[in-house]
Motif scaffolding. Structure first.
Motif, PDB file in Angstrom:
ATOM      1  N   GLN A 101       0.846  -1.185   0.000  1.00 22.35           N
ATOM      2  CA  GLN A 101       0.000   0.000   0.000  1.00 22.35           C
ATOM      3  C   GLN A 101       0.886   1.241   0.000  1.00 22.35           C
ATOM      4  O   GLN A 101       1.661   1.462   0.921  1.00 22.35           O
ATOM      5  N   PRO A 147      -6.160  -5.468  -2.088  1.00 22.01           N
ATOM      6  CA  PRO A 147      -5.483  -6.003  -3.266  1.00 22.01           C
ATOM      7  C   PRO A 147      -6.483  -6.689  -4.200  1.00 22.01           C
ATOM      8  O   PRO A 147      -7.489  -7.238  -3.750  1.00 22.01           O
ATOM      9  N   MET A 169      -2.950   0.301  -4.121  1.00 18.08           N
ATOM     10  CA  MET A 169      -2.579  -1.003  -3.578  1.00 18.08           C
ATOM     11  C   MET A 169      -1.980  -1.814  -4.727  1.00 18.08           C
ATOM     12  O   MET A 169      -2.664  -2.162  -5.689  1.00 18.08           O
TER      13      MET A 169
END
Length: 630
Positions: A101, A147, A169
């Motif tokens: 991230q 994700p 992400m």
């Protein structure tokens, strides 16, 4: 400066705790009390050359990393806030997925954000191995930043929302074949049009304004790369859920928005824009000065509020005569000290053509001043939030001229002139001081007991404006493009296996089907060979190879068809041909060469022929003619 700001911050913090002076609407008197404390302390320090900002393309890995705030349009790397390897074992590899991230900007939502790899959009090389999930930083965000591509992520769920921050992400899959990411993780960044701003010209509640903008109501803000608007917005501060997340935090009435509006018009007329990043915690005053500098300005602090000085042609609003002077000391410095004068300046700016690094443009020099000084007097000046060489050159010339103006001119005047404020221009008709010039107010203070206004001014030379704005700048040569992440991965993957081993895999490979891949036909004045798509079978893998066509060949001739693919990827290959059987096979000279087979083209007007196909490419090395296998 930092110690001054720290001390002032403590003063304002004390006032804020009582009356919430800086961080929200308050009675005007309390607001001015707090701002006066801030402004009085900050004006005690003079201007200094700003430090050169660091790279914006390197990911920040720090404990308690600062919050980034990005303005304008361009590319930046983020702050890594989270890293997690996860997933069930895949092809013998535990935790095959890696989620990262990266936060890029607070004060969202930003206008746009696009993931970049090695300072370019993501290519098909990463298809199946890299996914991204981006957010603009709405407040609140409607969904969590999780994700994508592969499930089983254990660290966060749908409640893990990241509001107010533009972020990406990144999610990567380990390549069991050792090709993708063979050279390590590529440079991850984002290209965007970043924070939105408040524009007083678009606020119908202000004199001359027309539009829906409202200060402090961030949902009404719009994107702009105008330095003046970013300066005003940063001075006011960025607020989310009632909390300041970035900026100085001055109240509305303590900012001269009419000056911001006029300055914005000048920036847009000159084509001056802003791009770059500031961070907090940090020196907010220095941040504000950097933002102002991109638009040729500087903050001007008084007890009444925050104004801005900026380079632009000015009209005299009034004339100061001997009759206007008060009985106070006066001081005029007829010429800047020799050690402080400049005649040459090397502007540095953040160049998109040089991987967004700070580079030095060609020096800007005023030959008349060089003659006056008896030689070159130069310095480098970084314009950290400027991305255009021409703009940096224009600002650099203005800097040179500023060191040549008559300054400081310190006088005290009576109550008639108390209404004028920093940035405004007056004519000085003061023969006793030898002055008959235009001058700009740099500082102003007022003594209400005596009704005396103390002014600090600087002379204003009209000729400098067309001279400075006529500069176009000369950027340094653009460096040759380096390798992409894909190029590095391929080289690293090839280096991981001995060349003899790879050659053996190629030379012992075969085609599927083992024959009939090539078709030759009469194309009119020449012959043509068509190659059918097929599979290449190695001892450790099988890949698909796309077909192709070879034109302009002789009739009734034996041709050997091949392609080069050292990494054994298949796909769209480039086919070659030769009449020399040895040249078509895998060898020391051509270690990545793949034989496809041989074919005899038809005679002129004859029917098509077929051929090709290899079930033991190593046969060529032994000198065996492929015709034996057709």
């Amino acid at each position: 400066m930092s110690e001054v700001v720290k001390a002032v911050g403590q003063v304002i913090g004390t006032i804020s705790s009582v009356a919430a002076v800086v961080f929200g609407p308050t009675p005007l008197g309390f607001a001015f009390a707090a701002n006066a404390a801030l402004m009085g302390a900050l004006t005690s320090s003079g201007e200094r050359t700003p430090p050169v900002a660091g790279s914006v393309t390197e990911v920040i890995h720090e404990v308690n990393a600062p919050a980034p705030y990005v303005m304008g349009e361009g590319l930046v790397a983020g702050v890594e806030r989270w890293r997690c390897a996860y997933g069930a074992t895949l092809d013998g590899v535990p935790n095959p997925y890696l989620a990262l991230q990266h936060d890029y900007c607070v004060g969202g939502p930003v206008e746009s954000i696009t993931p970049y790899v090695d300072q370019a959009p993501i290519t098909s090389w990463y298809s199946g191995y890299l996914t991204t999930n981006s957010q603009l930083g709405a407040c609140p965000e409607s969904a969590a930043l999780l994700p994508t591509g592969w499930g089983g992520y254990p660290a966060k769920d749908s409640t893990s929302k990241l509001s107010g921050k533009a972020a990406i992400m990144w999610n990567m899959k380990f390549d069991r074949d050792g090709k993708r990411f063979a050279s390590g993780l590529p440079a991850l960044a984002a290209y965007g049009q970043w924070v939105k701003v408040y524009d007083p010209r678009l606020d119908s509640t202000r004199p001359g304004g027309d539009g829906p903008h409202r200060v402090g109501v961030e949902s009404t803000y719009t994107y702009s790369d105008c330095p003046a608007l970013h300066a005003g917005t940063y001075a006011y501060g960025r607020f989310q859920n009632g909390h300041k997340v970035m900026g100085v935090g001055l109240v509305d009435d303590a900012i001269f928005w009419d000056v911001v509006a006029a300055w914005a018009n000048v920036c847009e007329a000159n084509g001056w824009t802003i791009f770059g990043r500031v961070t907090e915690p940090g020196d907010r005053w220095d941040n504000l000065k950097e933002i102002c500098l991109a638009g040729g300005g500087r903050p001007a602090l008084t007890a009444a509020g925050l104004s801005f000085l900026y380079w632009a042609p000015k009209v005299s609003l009034d004339t100061i005569t001997e009759a206007d002077l008060a009985d106070d000391d006066m001081a005029v410095t007829p010429m800047t000290a020799w050690r402080d004068r400049l005649n040459t300046l090397i502007p540095k700016y953040r160049s998109p053509d040089h991987k967004w690094e700070m580079v030095a443009a060609a020096k800007e020099q005023i030959s008349t001043f060089v003659t006056e000084d008896g030689g070159e007097r130069s310095t480098e000046w970084p314009f950290n939030l400027v991305k255009n060489a021409g703009q940096a050159a224009q600002l650099g010339v203005y800097k040179i001229w500023e060191t040549r103006e008559i300054q400081p001119i310190e006088i005290s005047v009576g109550p008639r002139l108390r209404k004028y404020r920093p940035g405004e221009c007056l004519w000085l008709d003061l023969p006793n001081l030898g002055l008959d010039i235009k001058a700009v107010i740099m500082k102003r203070s007022f003594d209400p007991a005596r009704m005396v206004t103390r002014l600090t001014l600087m002379s204003e030379t009209d000729a400098k404006h067309p001279y400075a704005l006529g500069r176009t700048g000369s950027p340094p040569p653009t460096p040759a493009l380096g390798q992409t992440a894909e190029d590095r991965d391929k080289l690293s993957a090839a280096a991981q296996a001995p060349s003899g081993y790879v050659r053996n895999l190629i030379s012992s490979s075969s085609t599927n089907p083992a024959s009939g891949i090539l078709t030759a036909m009469d194309a009119g004045t020449t012959a043509t060979i068509n190659i059918t798509g097929h599979s290449r079978v190695y001892s450790d893998q099988t890949v698909t190879v796309a077909g192709g066509t070879i034109n302009g060949l002789d009739f009734a001739t034996t041709y050997y068809v091949f392609y080069d693919d050292a990494l054994r990827e298949g796909g769209s290959v480039v086919y070659g041909y030769t009449t020399d059987v040895a040249a078509s096979g895998n060898s020391d000279a051509n270690p990545g060469r793949h034989a496809v087979g041989s074919i005899i083209t038809p005679a002129d007007g004859a029917a098509s022929t077929t051929g090709g196909g290899v079930y033991d490419a190593g046969a060529i090395i032994a000198g065996v003619n492929w015709q034996d296998y057709l």
